[in-house]
Design a protein around this motif. Structure first.
Motif, PDB file in Angstrom:
ATOM      1  N   ASP A 140       0.829  -1.117   0.014  1.00  0.00           N
ATOM      2  CA  ASP A 140       0.149  -0.030  -0.181  1.00  0.00           C
ATOM      3  C   ASP A 140       0.830   1.452   0.015  1.00  0.00           C
ATOM      4  O   ASP A 140       0.423   2.191  -0.024  1.00  0.00           O
ATOM      5  CB  ASP A 140      -0.781  -0.040   1.266  1.00  0.00           C
ATOM      6  N   ASP A 145       3.297   8.472  -0.232  1.00  0.00           N
ATOM      7  CA  ASP A 145       2.721   7.950  -1.238  1.00  0.00           C
ATOM      8  C   ASP A 145       0.899   8.163  -1.091  1.00  0.00           C
ATOM      9  O   ASP A 145       0.258   8.820  -1.835  1.00  0.00           O
ATOM     10  CB  ASP A 145       2.894   6.562  -1.816  1.00  0.00           C
ATOM     11  N   ASN A 146       0.644   7.830  -0.015  1.00  0.00           N
ATOM     12  CA  ASN A 146      -0.640   8.025   0.716  1.00  0.00           C
ATOM     13  C   ASN A 146      -1.295   9.458   0.667  1.00  0.00           C
ATOM     14  O   ASN A 146      -2.346   9.764   0.079  1.00  0.00           O
ATOM     15  CB  ASN A 146      -1.125   7.230   1.933  1.00  0.00           C
ATOM     16  N   LYS A 148      -0.074  11.917  -1.003  1.00  0.00           N
ATOM     17  CA  LYS A 148      -0.176  12.486  -2.457  1.00  0.00           C
ATOM     18  C   LYS A 148      -1.486  12.020  -3.014  1.00  0.00           C
ATOM     19  O   LYS A 148      -2.121  12.947  -3.614  1.00  0.00           O
ATOM     20  CB  LYS A 148       1.181  11.777  -3.459  1.00  0.00           C
ATOM     21  N   THR A 149      -1.711  10.750  -3.243  1.00  0.00           N
ATOM     22  CA  THR A 149      -3.114  10.216  -3.673  1.00  0.00           C
ATOM     23  C   THR A 149      -4.263  11.039  -2.982  1.00  0.00           C
ATOM     24  O   THR A 149      -5.084  11.533  -3.367  1.00  0.00           O
ATOM     25  CB  THR A 149      -3.079   8.935  -3.269  1.00  0.00           C
ATOM     26  N   MET A 150      -4.173  11.217  -1.568  1.00  0.00           N
ATOM     27  CA  MET A 150      -5.222  11.843  -0.850  1.00  0.00           C
ATOM     28  C   MET A 150      -5.407  13.168  -1.276  1.00  0.00           C
ATOM     29  O   MET A 150      -6.562  13.717  -1.524  1.00  0.00           O
ATOM     30  CB  MET A 150      -5.143  11.723   0.615  1.00  0.00           C
ATOM     31  N   LYS A 151      -4.383  14.011  -1.406  1.00  0.00           N
ATOM     32  CA  LYS A 151      -4.391  15.527  -1.817  1.00  0.00           C
ATOM     33  C   LYS A 151      -4.924  15.694  -2.885  1.00  0.00           C
ATOM     34  O   LYS A 151      -5.738  16.604  -3.330  1.00  0.00           O
ATOM     35  CB  LYS A 151      -2.897  15.841  -1.688  1.00  0.00           C
ATOM     36  N   ALA A 152      -4.787  14.702  -3.964  1.00  0.00           N
ATOM     37  CA  ALA A 152      -5.385  14.854  -5.514  1.00  0.00           C
ATOM     38  C   ALA A 152      -6.839  14.490  -5.181  1.00  0.00           C
ATOM     39  O   ALA A 152      -7.458  15.407  -6.136  1.00  0.00           O
ATOM     40  CB  ALA A 152      -4.602  13.708  -6.260  1.00  0.00           C
ATOM     41  N   LYS A 153      -6.999  13.913  -4.423  1.00  0.00           N
ATOM     42  CA  LYS A 153      -8.736  13.701  -4.400  1.00  0.00           C
ATOM     43  C   LYS A 153      -9.656  14.644  -3.220  1.00  0.00           C
ATOM     44  O   LYS A 153     -10.365  14.585  -2.880  1.00  0.00           O
ATOM     45  CB  LYS A 153      -9.082  12.126  -3.728  1.00  0.00           C
TER      46      LYS A 153
END
Length: 346
Positions: A140, A145-146, A148-153
């Protein structure tokens, strides 16, 4: 306390076109590359057993590991390969292996096996040793990494998950700080925290990468020693998470494990907002990361709606005290986070 490297071998299996690696007596097939940085590469590997039916019968790596919980159900692991170019790099890898073997805690990534081999430099290659380090795999990714993904969403962790992730990091650090002598991690940051999502539970958080971990307590008594420490920190401690005393060390100072507490405060902020509390300084014209850190100039961004409780902001500020002597210790942090969990958990 030193490691013995005699008799260790990690050899590519030429029959399989270089896709198999032996780490001591166990064989692994490279599945794919997971990441790289500098002279290190991380691969997803799968153990190759002579008799596939004997995996559960305590053969291969399973036979070697003291803790059966580290045995992978499907035989997959993470393997870090380091290309070593000189004796200084070789010593650093040996030190990482030695230090990793000191720790045994569910929130610290365990080193399962390792090997260092000599290789002949060629016209295309400049390294003379290769190191292979084997770890449990966590696909995961890291907290970085998480984030970056959460910020984009435009997503945020719940207050409860923030506190539960943080509590696990505290547990791992307490283990390190409780050794005799105490060890500091020296590079606590989202990129060194593995996150594993769990159904119906808060994410599992595991602190990794002990390449910068050292005995925490150092007496600085001369300007030369202070400058040496600053130089070492500049190389080993990520700048946005580095404690003030490692940026500007007095000529007479007692450094201790509270350098990690500063990084922990920055990391709690990052669990909430996705970055260090001082990274804003990098984007400002004339802004100085060092000045922002040594003056503890924290800026609070817009967060989720409803916002995180003010008690979390106060908690971060408590850890980010520029004077290390008044910064809390890990046991103080754990008492406080447990109170916050009791107050804010659903």
């Amino acid at each position: 306390m030193g490691c013995s490297f005699s008799g260790l071998n990690a050899l590519y299996d030429a029959v399989n076109g270089g896709t198999d690696v032996w780490i001591n007596e166990n064989r692994f097939r490279i599945v794919r590359q997971l990441g790289e940085g500098g002279f290190a590469f991380v691969y997803l590997v799968k153990e190759v057993l002579a008799d596939s039916s004997s995996a559960s019968a305590g053969s291969g790596l399973a036979k070697k590991l003291k803790d059966s919980s580290h045995v992978s159900d499907d035989g997959t692991y993470a393997m870090k390969k380091v290309l070593i170019q000189n004796s200084e790099q070789l010593e650093l890898v040996r030190e990482e292996i030695r230090v990793s073997s000191l720790f045994n805690h569910p929130n610290l990534l365990p080193l399962l096996d390792h090997a260092i081999i000599s290789v002949k430099p060629t016209q295309e290659t400049s390294w003379n040793h290769e190191a292979y380090l084997l770890f449990p795999v966590h696909l995961d990714g890291t907290l970085f990494d998480n984030a970056k993904t959460m910020k984009a969403k435009k997503e945020f962790y719940s207050t409860s998950d923030v506190l539960q992730i943080f509590r696990q990091l505290c547990a791992g650090l307490k283990h390190m700080h409780s050794l005799d002598p105490p060890y500091a991690h020296n590079d606590v940051k989202p990129g060194n925290i593995l996150i594993t999502q769990r159904k119906g539970q808060p994410p599992l958080a595991i602190l990794m990468d002990f390449g910068s971990a050292r005995p925490a307590r150092r007496q600085i008594r001369t300007r030369s020693e202070a400058l040496q420490l600053q130089e070492w920190a500049a190389e080993h401690c990520s700048a946005p998470f580095r404690a003030p005393e490692l940026w500007d060390c007095p000529s007479h100072a007692d450094i201790d494990e509270r350098t990690d507490i500063w990084s922990l405060g920055c990391t709690l902020y990052a669990i909430m907002y996705g970055l260090s509390p001082f990274e804003y300084a990098l984007g400002e014209s004339g802004g100085s990361l060092q000045l922002a850190i040594v003056n503890a100039q924290v800026k609070w961004p817009a967060g989720p709606k409803p916002p995180y409780p003010e008690a979390l902001h106060q908690f971060v500020t408590w850890m980010l005290q520029p004077q290390a002597a008044v910064r809390p210790q890990i046991n103080d942090i754990i008492i406080h986070v447990d109170k916050l969990i009791a107050k804010f958990s659903p």
